[in-house]
Motif scaffolding. Structure first.
Motif, PDB file in Angstrom:
ATOM      1  N   SER A  69      18.902  56.883  -6.413  1.00  0.00           N
ATOM      2  CA  SER A  69      20.035  56.659  -5.300  1.00  0.00           C
ATOM      3  C   SER A  69      19.492  56.947  -4.575  1.00  0.00           C
ATOM      4  CB  SER A  69      21.885  57.104  -4.905  1.00  0.00           C
ATOM      5  OG  SER A  69      21.331  59.207  -5.738  1.00  0.00           O
ATOM      6  N   GLU A  71      20.012  58.932  -1.927  1.00  0.00           N
ATOM      7  CA  GLU A  71      20.593  61.032  -1.810  1.00  0.00           C
ATOM      8  C   GLU A  71      19.592  61.186  -2.515  1.00  0.00           C
ATOM      9  OE1 GLU A  71      22.940  58.666  -2.998  1.00  0.00           O
ATOM     10  OE2 GLU A  71      24.211  59.005  -0.407  1.00  0.00           O
ATOM     11  N   ALA A  72      19.521  61.428  -4.511  1.00  0.00           N
ATOM     12  CA  ALA A  72      18.338  61.604  -4.937  1.00  0.00           C
ATOM     13  C   ALA A  72      16.913  61.213  -4.641  1.00  0.00           C
ATOM     14  CB  ALA A  72      18.717  60.955  -6.724  1.00  0.00           C
ATOM     15  N   ALA A  74      16.117  61.438  -1.508  1.00  0.00           N
ATOM     16  CA  ALA A  74      15.813  61.929  -0.598  1.00  0.00           C
ATOM     17  C   ALA A  74      15.114  63.735  -0.935  1.00  0.00           C
ATOM     18  CB  ALA A  74      17.077  62.104   0.697  1.00  0.00           C
ATOM     19  N   THR A  75      16.517  63.681  -2.010  1.00  0.00           N
ATOM     20  CA  THR A  75      16.097  65.550  -2.184  1.00  0.00           C
ATOM     21  C   THR A  75      14.593  65.431  -2.879  1.00  0.00           C
ATOM     22  OG1 THR A  75      18.328  64.957  -2.808  1.00  0.00           O
ATOM     23  CG2 THR A  75      17.110  67.278  -3.980  1.00  0.00           C
ATOM     24  N   LEU A  76      14.444  64.651  -4.290  1.00  0.00           N
ATOM     25  CA  LEU A  76      13.382  64.835  -4.850  1.00  0.00           C
ATOM     26  C   LEU A  76      11.923  64.482  -3.997  1.00  0.00           C
ATOM     27  CD1 LEU A  76      13.936  62.671  -7.554  1.00  0.00           C
ATOM     28  CD2 LEU A  76      13.572  64.927  -7.907  1.00  0.00           C
ATOM     29  N   ALA A  78      12.534  66.423  -0.086  1.00  0.00           N
ATOM     30  CA  ALA A  78      11.966  66.974   0.127  1.00  0.00           C
ATOM     31  C   ALA A  78      11.814  68.346  -0.723  1.00  0.00           C
ATOM     32  CB  ALA A  78      13.496  67.430   0.611  1.00  0.00           C
ATOM     33  N   GLN A  79      12.303  68.195  -2.287  1.00  0.00           N
ATOM     34  CA  GLN A  79      11.745  69.323  -2.439  1.00  0.00           C
ATOM     35  C   GLN A  79       9.908  69.335  -2.724  1.00  0.00           C
ATOM     36  OE1 GLN A  79      13.360  72.029  -4.707  1.00  0.00           O
ATOM     37  NE2 GLN A  79      14.646  71.270  -3.016  1.00  0.00           N
ATOM     38  N   GLU A  81       8.426  67.528  -0.994  1.00  0.00           N
ATOM     39  CA  GLU A  81       7.451  68.640   0.050  1.00  0.00           C
ATOM     40  C   GLU A  81       7.678  70.324   0.506  1.00  0.00           C
ATOM     41  OE1 GLU A  81       5.966  66.583   2.528  1.00  0.00           O
ATOM     42  OE2 GLU A  81       6.171  65.564   1.859  1.00  0.00           O
TER      43      GLU A  81
END
Length: 87
Positions: A69, A71-72, A74-76, A78-79, A81
């Motif tokens: 998704s 959202e997923a 974007a989360t990955l 961000a992690q 980074e």
């Protein structure tokens, strides 16, 4: 003599966790690999951890970007980074 003493003692579970990626990549020395295998042979928890790690690698290798998704993804990212900034 400290190095030789350290290389002869058994690995702790924490040390194994820190070495698992290098073990799977084939990057451990023969001595370290033997210590790793000896620990796995004697520790059911670390054996399960190694199996889970291998399964995670197998499953994530089949992921495609379209499987995530927004959202997923974007989360990955961000992690990643955060991880990269820690180097």
């Amino acid at each position: 003599m400290i190095v030789s003493t350290l290389s002869r003692r058994k690995l702790t579970c924490r040390e194994l966790v820190e070495l698992v990626t290098e073990y799977l990549d084939g990057g451990l020395s023969r001595r370290e690999r033997a210590r790793f295998k000896a620990h796995i042979d004697a520790c059911g928890n670390c054996t399960r951890y190694l199996q889970q790690f291998r399964e995670t690698i197998r499953l994530t290798g089949t992921l495609r970007e379209s499987d995530l998704s927004v959202e997923a993804a974007a989360t990955l990212l961000a992690q990643f980074e955060v991880w990269r900034a820690g180097d």
